[in-house]
Design an enzyme around this catalytic site. Structure first.
Site, PDB file in Angstrom:
ATOM      1  N   HIS A  16       3.239  -4.901   3.967  1.00 20.93           N
ATOM      2  CA  HIS A  16       3.102  -5.293   5.373  1.00 20.93           C
ATOM      3  C   HIS A  16       2.689  -6.760   5.439  1.00 20.93           C
ATOM      4  O   HIS A  16       1.978  -7.247   4.558  1.00 20.93           O
ATOM      5  CB  HIS A  16       2.022  -4.472   6.080  1.00 20.93           C
ATOM      6  N   CYS A  60       5.304   4.655   5.124  1.00 20.21           N
ATOM      7  CA  CYS A  60       4.066   4.327   4.402  1.00 20.21           C
ATOM      8  C   CYS A  60       3.800   5.299   3.253  1.00 20.21           C
ATOM      9  O   CYS A  60       2.901   5.068   2.448  1.00 20.21           O
ATOM     10  CB  CYS A  60       2.881   4.283   5.366  1.00 20.21           C
ATOM     11  N   HIS A 108       5.169  -0.191  -0.617  1.00 19.44           N
ATOM     12  CA  HIS A 108       5.871  -1.019   0.363  1.00 19.44           C
ATOM     13  C   HIS A 108       4.845  -2.003   0.894  1.00 19.44           C
ATOM     14  O   HIS A 108       3.643  -1.833   0.673  1.00 19.44           O
ATOM     15  CB  HIS A 108       6.432  -0.160   1.512  1.00 19.44           C
ATOM     16  N   GLU A 134      -0.725  -4.546  11.861  1.00 15.59           N
ATOM     17  CA  GLU A 134      -0.010  -4.083  10.658  1.00 15.59           C
ATOM     18  C   GLU A 134       1.496  -4.321  10.780  1.00 15.59           C
ATOM     19  O   GLU A 134       2.158  -4.683   9.809  1.00 15.59           O
ATOM     20  CB  GLU A 134      -0.299  -2.600  10.426  1.00 15.59           C
ATOM     21  N   HIS A 145       0.837  -1.192   0.000  1.00 15.65           N
ATOM     22  CA  HIS A 145       0.000   0.000   0.000  1.00 15.65           C
ATOM     23  C   HIS A 145       0.879   1.251   0.000  1.00 15.65           C
ATOM     24  O   HIS A 145       2.098   1.175   0.051  1.00 15.65           O
ATOM     25  CB  HIS A 145      -0.995   0.012   1.177  1.00 15.65           C
ATOM     26  N   ASP A 165      -4.496 -10.591  -0.452  1.00 16.93           N
ATOM     27  CA  ASP A 165      -3.185 -11.240  -0.319  1.00 16.93           C
ATOM     28  C   ASP A 165      -2.344 -11.069  -1.581  1.00 16.93           C
ATOM     29  O   ASP A 165      -2.813 -11.359  -2.695  1.00 16.93           O
ATOM     30  CB  ASP A 165      -3.383 -12.727  -0.026  1.00 16.93           C
ATOM     31  N   HIS A 166      -1.125 -10.579  -1.400  1.00 17.12           N
ATOM     32  CA  HIS A 166      -0.193 -10.316  -2.507  1.00 17.12           C
ATOM     33  C   HIS A 166      -0.764  -9.328  -3.506  1.00 17.12           C
ATOM     34  O   HIS A 166      -0.489  -9.399  -4.710  1.00 17.12           O
ATOM     35  CB  HIS A 166       0.255 -11.630  -3.175  1.00 17.12           C
TER      36      HIS A 166
HETATM   37 NI    NI Z   1       2.498   1.052   5.466  1.00 19.26          NI
END
Ligand code: NI
Length: 136
Positions: A41, A33, A39, A126, A14, A79-80
């Site tokens: 998580h 972020c 990037h 997170e 995100h 996911d992914h």
């Molecule tokens: Ni982030």
């Protein structure tokens, strides 16, 4: 009243960015972020439901069925993937853990709440140091 929690994990990318702000201010407020090139998580999702155990099974809810439901409704979408670009229920929102937890609640609630079973909490971890909880 008994509470049951199912835990699922997934990985997603995100970016947090307020386009009305300068790059400097975005970096100052959102830190890593705000990274321009995204990037990721390693998210851990705790879904807690509540109610009374069924007289025939002793279960509040079949935990495997709950896991399958979370996978179908949330994990398969996220996911992914990229939360900003790929996840339909996050379109047009800041993809903060707070907003993501609210989005997950809204997606899951109509699937889970049947009979006397209610959704109680979405806990979204997170990072090892940050998590949010949403109770509706
Ligand atoms: Ni982030």
């Amino acid at each position: 009243m008994v509470y049951l929690t199912r835990v699922e994990q997934f990985n997603a990318a995100h970016k947090l960015q307020n386009k009305a702000w300068s790059d400097e201010k975005n970096k100052e407020v959102f830190g890593k972020c705000a990274n321009e090139n995204w990037h990721g998580h390693n998210y851990e999702l705790h879904v807690t439901i509540k109610g009374e155990p069924d007289a025939e099974t002793g279960f509040l809810y079949n935990a495997r069925t709950l896991g399958d439901l979370i996978k179908d409704v949330i994990v398969e979408k996220a996911d992914h993937r990229n939360l900003n670009l790929d996840v339909d229920f996050m379109q047009g929102k800041f993809t903060s853990a707070e907003n993501f937890a609210i989005g997950i609640w809204d997606e899951l609630k109509p699937h889970i709440e049947k009979g006397n079973v209610q959704l109680h909490c979405i806990k979204l971890i997170e990072t090892p140091k940050i998590y949010v909880e949403y109770y509706g």
